[in-house]
Write a protein that holds these residues in place. Structure first.
Motif, mmCIF file in Angstrom:
data_model
loop_
_atom_site.group_PDB
_atom_site.id
_atom_site.type_symbol
_atom_site.label_atom_id
_atom_site.label_comp_id
_atom_site.label_asym_id
_atom_site.label_seq_id
_atom_site.Cartn_x
_atom_site.Cartn_y
_atom_site.Cartn_z
ATOM 1 N N PHE A 267 0.671 -30.506 -34.969
ATOM 2 C CA PHE A 267 1.724 -29.519 -34.726
ATOM 3 C C PHE A 267 1.479 -28.905 -33.349
ATOM 4 C CE2 PHE A 267 0.951 -29.597 -39.279
ATOM 5 C CZ PHE A 267 2.230 -29.739 -39.809
ATOM 6 N N GLU A 268 2.574 -28.548 -32.679
ATOM 7 C CA GLU A 268 2.432 -27.899 -31.389
ATOM 8 C C GLU A 268 1.626 -26.601 -31.558
ATOM 9 O OE1 GLU A 268 5.327 -26.650 -27.630
ATOM 10 O OE2 GLU A 268 6.180 -26.981 -29.615
ATOM 11 N N HIS A 269 0.658 -26.390 -30.696
ATOM 12 C CA HIS A 269 -0.210 -25.198 -30.672
ATOM 13 C C HIS A 269 -1.247 -25.171 -31.811
ATOM 14 C CE1 HIS A 269 2.502 -23.776 -27.648
ATOM 15 N NE2 HIS A 269 3.496 -23.582 -28.509
ATOM 16 N N ALA A 270 -1.361 -26.228 -32.573
ATOM 17 C CA ALA A 270 -2.287 -26.196 -33.728
ATOM 18 C C ALA A 270 -3.696 -26.583 -33.293
ATOM 19 C CB ALA A 270 -1.766 -27.107 -34.837
ATOM 20 N N THR A 271 -4.221 -25.818 -32.357
ATOM 21 C CA THR A 271 -5.545 -26.097 -31.809
ATOM 22 C C THR A 271 -6.147 -24.831 -31.194
ATOM 23 O OG1 THR A 271 -6.629 -27.163 -29.904
ATOM 24 C CG2 THR A 271 -4.242 -27.043 -29.850
ATOM 25 N N THR A 272 -7.471 -24.742 -31.269
ATOM 26 C CA THR A 272 -8.152 -23.618 -30.624
ATOM 27 C C THR A 272 -8.292 -23.838 -29.131
ATOM 28 O OG1 THR A 272 -10.264 -24.719 -31.051
ATOM 29 C CG2 THR A 272 -9.581 -22.991 -32.610
ATOM 30 N N GLY A 273 -8.042 -25.084 -28.656
ATOM 31 C CA GLY A 273 -8.443 -25.420 -27.298
ATOM 32 C C GLY A 273 -9.956 -25.602 -27.250
ATOM 33 N N ARG A 274 -10.471 -25.942 -26.052
ATOM 34 C CA ARG A 274 -11.924 -26.197 -25.902
ATOM 35 C C ARG A 274 -12.420 -27.103 -27.031
ATOM 36 N NH1 ARG A 274 -14.343 -20.238 -25.008
ATOM 37 N NH2 ARG A 274 -16.310 -21.380 -25.186
ATOM 38 N N LEU A 275 -11.645 -28.143 -27.303
ATOM 39 C CA LEU A 275 -11.881 -28.907 -28.523
ATOM 40 C C LEU A 275 -13.223 -29.617 -28.519
ATOM 41 C CD1 LEU A 275 -8.298 -30.248 -29.270
ATOM 42 C CD2 LEU A 275 -9.662 -28.678 -30.661
ATOM 43 N N GLU A 276 -13.564 -30.276 -27.400
ATOM 44 C CA GLU A 276 -14.806 -31.052 -27.398
ATOM 45 C C GLU A 276 -16.007 -30.159 -27.069
ATOM 46 O OE1 GLU A 276 -14.560 -35.072 -26.063
ATOM 47 O OE2 GLU A 276 -13.187 -35.162 -27.776
ATOM 48 N N GLN A 277 -15.771 -29.139 -26.255
ATOM 49 C CA GLN A 277 -16.847 -28.216 -25.866
ATOM 50 C C GLN A 277 -17.187 -27.279 -27.032
ATOM 51 O OE1 GLN A 277 -15.374 -25.560 -22.878
ATOM 52 N NE2 GLN A 277 -17.269 -24.363 -22.752
ATOM 53 N N GLY A 278 -16.167 -26.795 -27.716
ATOM 54 C CA GLY A 278 -16.361 -25.919 -28.859
ATOM 55 C C GLY A 278 -16.616 -24.478 -28.468
ATOM 56 N N PHE A 279 -16.702 -23.641 -29.482
ATOM 57 C CA PHE A 279 -16.983 -22.212 -29.342
ATOM 58 C C PHE A 279 -18.378 -21.963 -29.907
ATOM 59 C CE2 PHE A 279 -12.517 -22.736 -29.223
ATOM 60 C CZ PHE A 279 -11.977 -21.681 -28.492
#
Ligand SMILES: [Cu+2]
Length: 184
Positions: A119-131
């Motif tokens: 879905f559009e926007h269904a992500t935290t971003g920084r997907l591979e780097q992580g939080f």
């Protein structure tokens, strides 16, 4: 020495059960007891058709911390009505590993890392780097299509190692719900 316990069933003679069998049963119960649903994780606002879900990476030590809310491999199921808003209040509570979140289709194969979200926007971003530990991010999107999806950690290797739970977008459900399923 083997411990034997005498069990008598109705209509039968005594049976002898080894201690090892009983220990196995106790261990299974203990594992099941570790992961329990807290109803406070999910809040629903009917008027705004919005579900808010508190999504905690590494809540427990299960799977080396690679879990969401203490569940992995699809054992927790978030169900939301089709067309509603879903807000994920994501927080990484794992002291050791970074984590991220995206919604991906349940296509049978688990990606090794980030893929386009379902879905559009269904992500935290920084997907591979992580939080890292203590960091948080809010994800907000509209669950436009019905179907089976995964709430997936896209840090390389995590999702494939079991760091995912399920999202069901239902054409018939009238309110959001939490449930459990067998691990995949
Ligand atoms: Cu992860």
């Amino acid at each position: 020495m083997r411990s034997l316990i005498n069990v008598t069933l109705p209509g039968m003679g005594p049976l002898f059960v080894t201690g090892a069998l009983l220990l196995g049963a106790a261990r299974t119960e203990a594992q099941a007891a570790i992961a329990t649903i807290d109803p406070a994780w999910l809040r629903a606002d009917v008027a705004s058709k919005t579900a808010e879900f508190k999504l905690v990476a590494g809540l427990t030590e299960l799977n080396g911390g690679m879990n969401f809310n203490g569940f992995s491999r699809g054992a927790l199921v978030v169900t939301v009505p089709q067309g509603g808003n879903l807000v994920l209040h994501f927080k990484n509570q794992d002291p050791n590993l970074p984590h991220s979140v995206e919604i991906i289709p349940d296509s049978g194969a688990l990606p090794s890392g980030a893929v386009p979200p379902a879905f559009e926007h269904a992500t935290t971003g920084r997907l591979e780097q992580g939080f890292s530990a203590g960091q948080s991010a809010d994800v907000r999107f509209v669950a436009r299509k019905a179907g089976a999806f995964l709430i997936f950690c896209a840090v390389t290797g995590h999702g494939a190692a079991g760091m995912w739970i399920r999202l069901t977008v239902s054409a018939t459900a009238d309110k959001p719900a939490l449930g459990t399923a067998a691990e995949h």
